[in-house]
Design a protein around this motif. Structure first.
Motif, PDB file in Angstrom:
ATOM      1  N   SER A   1      12.238  -2.350  -1.215  1.00  0.00           N
ATOM      2  CA  SER A   1      12.380  -3.766  -1.576  1.00  0.00           C
ATOM      3  C   SER A   1      12.384  -4.700  -0.367  1.00  0.00           C
ATOM      4  O   SER A   1      12.258  -5.912  -0.511  1.00  0.00           O
ATOM      5  CB  SER A   1      13.697  -3.955  -2.319  1.00  0.00           C
ATOM      6  OG  SER A   1      14.781  -3.719  -1.416  1.00  0.00           O
TER       7      SER A   1
ATOM      8  N   GLU B   1       5.893   1.204   4.663  1.00  0.00           N
ATOM      9  CA  GLU B   1       5.964   1.540   3.233  1.00  0.00           C
ATOM     10  C   GLU B   1       4.604   2.086   2.804  1.00  0.00           C
ATOM     11  O   GLU B   1       3.575   1.515   3.122  1.00  0.00           O
ATOM     12  CB  GLU B   1       6.339   0.280   2.435  1.00  0.00           C
ATOM     13  CG  GLU B   1       6.192   0.396   0.938  1.00  0.00           C
ATOM     14  CD  GLU B   1       6.993   1.546   0.314  1.00  0.00           C
ATOM     15  OE1 GLU B   1       8.202   1.660   0.581  1.00  0.00           O
ATOM     16  OE2 GLU B   1       6.383   2.351  -0.434  1.00  0.00           O
TER      17      GLU B   1
ATOM     18  N   GLY C   1       4.644   6.612   6.875  1.00  0.00           N
ATOM     19  CA  GLY C   1       5.660   6.430   7.913  1.00  0.00           C
ATOM     20  C   GLY C   1       6.113   7.716   8.562  1.00  0.00           C
ATOM     21  O   GLY C   1       6.811   7.672   9.581  1.00  0.00           O
TER      22      GLY C   1
ATOM     23  N   LEU D   1       7.370  11.194   1.178  1.00  0.00           N
ATOM     24  CA  LEU D   1       6.117  11.917   0.897  1.00  0.00           C
ATOM     25  C   LEU D   1       5.144  11.658   2.028  1.00  0.00           C
ATOM     26  O   LEU D   1       4.956  10.521   2.431  1.00  0.00           O
ATOM     27  CB  LEU D   1       5.499  11.403  -0.416  1.00  0.00           C
ATOM     28  CG  LEU D   1       6.381  11.475  -1.664  1.00  0.00           C
ATOM     29  CD1 LEU D   1       5.652  10.833  -2.845  1.00  0.00           C
ATOM     30  CD2 LEU D   1       6.763  12.899  -1.985  1.00  0.00           C
TER      31      LEU D   1
HETATM   32  N1  SAH Z   1      14.934   0.840   2.230  1.00  0.00           N
HETATM   33  C1  SAH Z   1      14.541   0.480   0.874  1.00  0.00           C
HETATM   34  C2  SAH Z   1      14.733   1.595  -0.127  1.00  0.00           C
HETATM   35  C3  SAH Z   1      13.811   2.721   0.123  1.00  0.00           C
HETATM   36  S1  SAH Z   1      13.317   3.654  -1.309  1.00  0.00           S
HETATM   37  C4  SAH Z   1      15.253  -0.761   0.409  1.00  0.00           C
HETATM   38  O1  SAH Z   1      16.060  -1.333   1.143  1.00  0.00           O
HETATM   39  O2  SAH Z   1      14.960  -1.203  -0.720  1.00  0.00           O
HETATM   40  C5  SAH Z   1      12.198   4.714  -0.434  1.00  0.00           C
HETATM   41  C6  SAH Z   1      10.865   4.096  -0.149  1.00  0.00           C
HETATM   42  O3  SAH Z   1      10.182   4.988   0.739  1.00  0.00           O
HETATM   43  C7  SAH Z   1       9.961   3.941  -1.360  1.00  0.00           C
HETATM   44  O4  SAH Z   1       9.544   2.612  -1.492  1.00  0.00           O
HETATM   45  C8  SAH Z   1       8.797   4.891  -1.078  1.00  0.00           C
HETATM   46  O5  SAH Z   1       7.540   4.420  -1.559  1.00  0.00           O
HETATM   47  C9  SAH Z   1       8.816   4.944   0.442  1.00  0.00           C
HETATM   48  N2  SAH Z   1       8.182   6.113   1.054  1.00  0.00           N
HETATM   49  C10 SAH Z   1       8.202   7.411   0.665  1.00  0.00           C
HETATM   50  N3  SAH Z   1       7.499   8.167   1.536  1.00  0.00           N
HETATM   51  C11 SAH Z   1       7.027   7.324   2.504  1.00  0.00           C
HETATM   52  C12 SAH Z   1       6.235   7.496   3.681  1.00  0.00           C
HETATM   53  N4  SAH Z   1       5.753   8.683   4.058  1.00  0.00           N
HETATM   54  N5  SAH Z   1       5.944   6.401   4.426  1.00  0.00           N
HETATM   55  C13 SAH Z   1       6.395   5.178   4.082  1.00  0.00           C
HETATM   56  N6  SAH Z   1       7.146   4.959   2.978  1.00  0.00           N
HETATM   57  C14 SAH Z   1       7.469   6.018   2.196  1.00  0.00           C
END
Ligand code: SAH
Length: 204
Positions: free
Chosen positions: A79, A97, A125, A197
């Protein structure tokens, strides 16, 4: 929220508490969840992803020991809320993201909250973001099977890294501090995050 959910449970860094008071969490949740924006829980933000529980945001932020000029990398922009807290406390933030629609919403949320020092990047990431490295602090906000190696390589001397590490369903909060060639590791309790992921994370 800050007094009952965060201070009462032991987060004491005054700068972190002030940032949690300042950033309006309701701007980072979907309209349908606005009533619950200051509740003690994670909330859905679409695409199967969640905004983390405020207490966990505070704990992880406190562990990062941010100084005003710090350069910070977040993996898992979601978010944009955690990034907004980081931006309030540090100099410059890159949040990565993987889902483009989620990243777009994060940019809108950050703009609505008036946060201008956060760059939202769409990428995997788990490779970090080498262009702006090294970072004084790195935070992973998705569950990693292990600390992705590129992140360690992008951590500055004296830098702190915080990540949930473990299985897909339950993880341990791990903090690493780089002191020259040495890495100091500590653990900070159990947490539950959606999976990280990617290349150095869980298979997609
Ligand atoms: N920090 C966020 C909550 C994270 S939820 C906040 O404050 O709202 C985890 C997020 O990580 C998700 O949006 C998901 O799409 C992302 N995510 C998962 N694997 C990822 C990757 N390899 N690289 C970047 N984002 C990733």
């Amino acid at each position: 929220m800050v007094e009952l959910q965060i201070e009462a449970r032991g987060v004491s860094d005054p700068r972190v508490l002030e940032a949690m008071r300042t950033v309006p969490r309701h701007l980072f949740v979907p309209d349908s969840c606005r009533q619950a924006a200051y509740n003690d829980s994670p909330l859905p933000i679409g695409h199967g992803q969640t905004i983390s529980q405020p207490y966990i945001v505070a704990v992880m932020t406190e562990l990062l020991e941010l100084a005003p000029g710090d350069r910070v990398l977040e993996i898992g922009g979601g978010s944009g809320y955690q990034a907004a807290i980081l931006g309030t406390l540090a100099g410059e933030v890159v949040t990565v993201e993987r889902i483009p629609e989620v990243a777009r919403a994060a940019r809108e949320n950050l703009e609505a909250a008036g946060i201008r020092n956060v760059n939202v990047v769409v990428a995997d990431g788990t490779d970090g973001y080498a262009i702006s490295a090294p970072y004084d602090a790195i935070i992973v906000t998705a569950a990693a099977p292990d600390i992705p190696k590129p992140l360690l390589e992008q951590l500055a001397d004296g830098g702190r890294l915080v990540a949930p590490v473990g299985g897909r369903d339950l993880q341990t909060l791990v903090k690493l501090v780089r002191k020259g060639g040495t890495i100091i590791r500590s653990t900070h309790g159990g947490v539950v995050f959606v999976p990280l992921l990617g290349h150095h994370g869980w298979p997609d």
